[in-house]
Design a protein around this motif. Structure first.
Motif, mmCIF file in Angstrom:
data_model
loop_
_atom_site.group_PDB
_atom_site.id
_atom_site.type_symbol
_atom_site.label_atom_id
_atom_site.label_comp_id
_atom_site.label_asym_id
_atom_site.label_seq_id
_atom_site.Cartn_x
_atom_site.Cartn_y
_atom_site.Cartn_z
ATOM 1 N N GLY A 73 0.903 -1.118 0.012
ATOM 2 C CA GLY A 73 0.097 0.040 0.100
ATOM 3 C C GLY A 73 0.795 1.280 -0.047
ATOM 4 N N LEU A 74 2.242 1.059 -0.433
ATOM 5 C CA LEU A 74 2.809 2.358 -0.371
ATOM 6 C C LEU A 74 2.661 3.385 -1.347
ATOM 7 C CD1 LEU A 74 5.557 3.480 1.112
ATOM 8 C CD2 LEU A 74 6.853 2.454 -0.863
ATOM 9 N N ASP A 75 2.175 4.622 -1.008
ATOM 10 C CA ASP A 75 1.447 5.596 -1.985
ATOM 11 C C ASP A 75 2.439 6.281 -2.482
ATOM 12 O OD1 ASP A 75 -0.912 7.083 -2.745
ATOM 13 O OD2 ASP A 75 0.073 8.766 -1.428
ATOM 14 N N THR A 76 2.392 6.579 -3.876
ATOM 15 C CA THR A 76 3.259 7.545 -4.684
ATOM 16 C C THR A 76 3.695 8.975 -4.243
ATOM 17 O OG1 THR A 76 3.357 6.005 -6.438
ATOM 18 C CG2 THR A 76 4.073 8.255 -6.901
ATOM 19 N N ALA A 77 2.038 9.255 -4.109
ATOM 20 C CA ALA A 77 1.849 10.706 -3.852
ATOM 21 C C ALA A 77 2.542 11.230 -2.339
ATOM 22 C CB ALA A 77 0.318 11.269 -3.404
ATOM 23 N N THR A 78 2.447 10.308 -1.507
ATOM 24 C CA THR A 78 3.239 10.391 -0.221
ATOM 25 C C THR A 78 4.726 10.553 -0.291
ATOM 26 O OG1 THR A 78 1.389 9.357 1.049
ATOM 27 C CG2 THR A 78 3.186 9.279 2.341
ATOM 28 N N ILE A 79 5.197 9.669 -1.271
ATOM 29 C CA ILE A 79 6.568 9.711 -1.520
ATOM 30 C C ILE A 79 6.914 11.010 -1.771
ATOM 31 C CG2 ILE A 79 8.627 8.569 -2.552
ATOM 32 C CD1 ILE A 79 7.003 5.957 -2.393
ATOM 33 N N LEU A 80 6.281 11.384 -2.701
ATOM 34 C CA LEU A 80 6.595 12.617 -3.574
ATOM 35 C C LEU A 80 6.552 13.826 -2.427
ATOM 36 C CD1 LEU A 80 4.949 12.216 -7.079
ATOM 37 C CD2 LEU A 80 7.478 12.214 -6.583
ATOM 38 N N ALA A 81 5.409 13.921 -1.799
ATOM 39 C CA ALA A 81 5.058 14.900 -0.826
ATOM 40 C C ALA A 81 6.557 15.192 0.201
ATOM 41 C CB ALA A 81 4.025 14.741 0.013
ATOM 42 N N ILE A 82 6.986 13.761 0.645
ATOM 43 C CA ILE A 82 8.082 13.967 1.415
ATOM 44 C C ILE A 82 9.336 14.467 0.706
ATOM 45 C CG2 ILE A 82 9.975 12.380 2.399
ATOM 46 C CD1 ILE A 82 7.623 10.232 3.192
ATOM 47 N N LEU A 83 9.677 14.229 -0.530
ATOM 48 C CA LEU A 83 10.641 14.706 -1.205
ATOM 49 C C LEU A 83 10.784 16.139 -1.612
ATOM 50 C CD1 LEU A 83 11.103 12.018 -4.223
ATOM 51 C CD2 LEU A 83 12.287 12.181 -1.708
ATOM 52 N N ASN A 84 9.241 16.644 -1.585
ATOM 53 C CA ASN A 84 9.028 18.101 -1.714
ATOM 54 C C ASN A 84 8.946 18.776 -0.330
ATOM 55 O OD1 ASN A 84 9.144 17.716 -4.641
ATOM 56 N ND2 ASN A 84 7.123 17.938 -4.782
ATOM 57 N N ALA A 85 9.069 18.090 0.684
ATOM 58 C CA ALA A 85 8.733 18.911 2.019
ATOM 59 C C ALA A 85 10.058 19.801 2.166
ATOM 60 C CB ALA A 85 8.606 18.047 3.089
ATOM 61 N N ILE A 86 10.002 21.087 2.016
ATOM 62 C CA ILE A 86 11.447 21.810 1.902
ATOM 63 C C ILE A 86 11.323 23.093 2.893
ATOM 64 C CG2 ILE A 86 12.987 23.465 0.749
ATOM 65 C CD1 ILE A 86 12.039 21.690 -1.969
ATOM 66 N N GLU A 87 12.155 23.268 3.695
ATOM 67 C CA GLU A 87 12.159 24.220 4.511
ATOM 68 C C GLU A 87 13.169 25.207 4.100
ATOM 69 O OE1 GLU A 87 13.731 25.459 9.146
ATOM 70 O OE2 GLU A 87 13.575 23.319 8.677
ATOM 71 N N VAL A 88 12.770 26.320 3.914
ATOM 72 C CA VAL A 88 13.635 27.623 3.118
ATOM 73 C C VAL A 88 13.997 28.234 4.239
ATOM 74 C CG1 VAL A 88 13.504 29.460 1.777
ATOM 75 C CG2 VAL A 88 12.146 27.612 1.187
ATOM 76 N N ASP A 89 15.460 28.791 4.255
ATOM 77 C CA ASP A 89 16.116 29.455 5.174
ATOM 78 C C ASP A 89 15.739 31.005 4.924
ATOM 79 O OD1 ASP A 89 18.073 31.150 6.595
ATOM 80 O OD2 ASP A 89 19.198 29.237 7.073
ATOM 81 N N ALA A 90 14.797 31.520 5.842
ATOM 82 C CA ALA A 90 14.297 32.853 5.567
ATOM 83 C C ALA A 90 15.359 33.986 5.594
ATOM 84 C CB ALA A 90 13.109 33.259 6.822
ATOM 85 N N ALA A 91 16.295 33.695 6.573
ATOM 86 C CA ALA A 91 17.331 34.614 6.884
ATOM 87 C C ALA A 91 18.317 34.727 5.556
ATOM 88 C CB ALA A 91 18.263 34.457 8.050
ATOM 89 N N ILE A 92 18.614 33.623 5.033
ATOM 90 C CA ILE A 92 19.444 33.543 3.566
ATOM 91 C C ILE A 92 18.733 34.009 2.695
ATOM 92 C CG2 ILE A 92 20.702 31.955 2.189
ATOM 93 C CD1 ILE A 92 22.005 32.303 4.906
ATOM 94 N N MET A 93 17.380 33.743 2.450
ATOM 95 C CA MET A 93 16.586 34.282 1.551
ATOM 96 C C MET A 93 16.531 35.919 1.607
ATOM 97 S SD MET A 93 15.905 32.194 -0.847
ATOM 98 C CE MET A 93 14.733 33.014 -1.728
#
Length: 212
Positions: A73-93
């Motif tokens: 039951g491994l879900d493709t959408a869940t895997i892609l969501a994990i790969l796209n779960a990004i934390e942007v560094d606000a201070a660097i930006m």
């Protein structure tokens, strides 16, 4: 020496990081609770991603095929969501935007597969936060290959010595220097103040944002 006119920023490790490390996130999925299976799957995801860094082929289909090979039951959408779960560094930006406000152009220069590149450009809004984006999947060549940096130079149409490149991997920095760019190893974890020091070393001194 020519003044810096353009700055290139790597993404992962410089501007952003995973919200949760992929293996840890995968370990929380019911289908991947066994360590041997978890390790194998996490490694396979990295191998699949590496195979798609220099093309715009259907990465989602490849991940779907990998998930199907595991079953459970491994879900493709869940895997892609994990790969796209990004934390942007606000201070660097904030520093990036201050640089742009000072008249120096800023570009993203990153190795990404097409699904994640689209997420970064559109969902995270990088298309509007940078003067341009150099994604390896769109260019057909990835760092640290010389062709990646030659492509960037050809697109920008300016001398390498007027370009400054930041990356957290020394091999990428070395490759940029070999084509005539100026470059520095920088890990976003070290913080915005270190970035400002490195910028000053190359004569770039962005004005800080005015406090409200």
């Amino acid at each position: 020496m020519k003044p810096i006119e353009t700055i290139l920023f790597d993404a992962d490790g410089v501007l952003q990081r995973p919200q949760i490390r992929w293996r840890i996130a995968f370990s929380r999925l019911p289908a991947l609770t066994e360590d041997v299976l978890l390790d194998s799957f996490a490694n396979d995801v990295l191998l699949v991603e590496a195979a798609f860094l220099e093309c715009e082929d259907d990465f989602t289909a490849a991940i779907s095929e990998l998930a199907a090979s595991v079953g459970r039951g491994l879900d493709t959408a869940t895997i892609l969501a994990i790969l796209n779960a990004i934390e942007v560094d606000a201070a660097i930006m904030d520093v990036v935007q201050s640089i742009r406000s000072s008249g120096v152009r800023c570009y993203l220069a990153t190795n990404q597969q097409v699904h994640r590149a689209r997420h970064m450009s559109e969902t995270l809004g990088y298309a509007g936060l940078f003067d341009g984006e150099f994604y390896s999947c769109r260019m057909g060549v990835a760092k640290p290959k010389r062709g990646y940096f030659e492509h960037v130079l050809a697109h920008l149409g300016q001398p390498g010595e007027s370009i400054l490149f930041f990356d957290d991997r020394s091999e990428n920095v070395a490759a940029a220097i070999q084509v005539g760019m100026r470059a520095e190893v920088f890990d976003g974890v070290s913080g915005a103040e270190i970035l400002l020091d490195l910028l000053a070393k190359h004569g770039v001194r962005p004005q800080p944002k005015a406090s409200s």
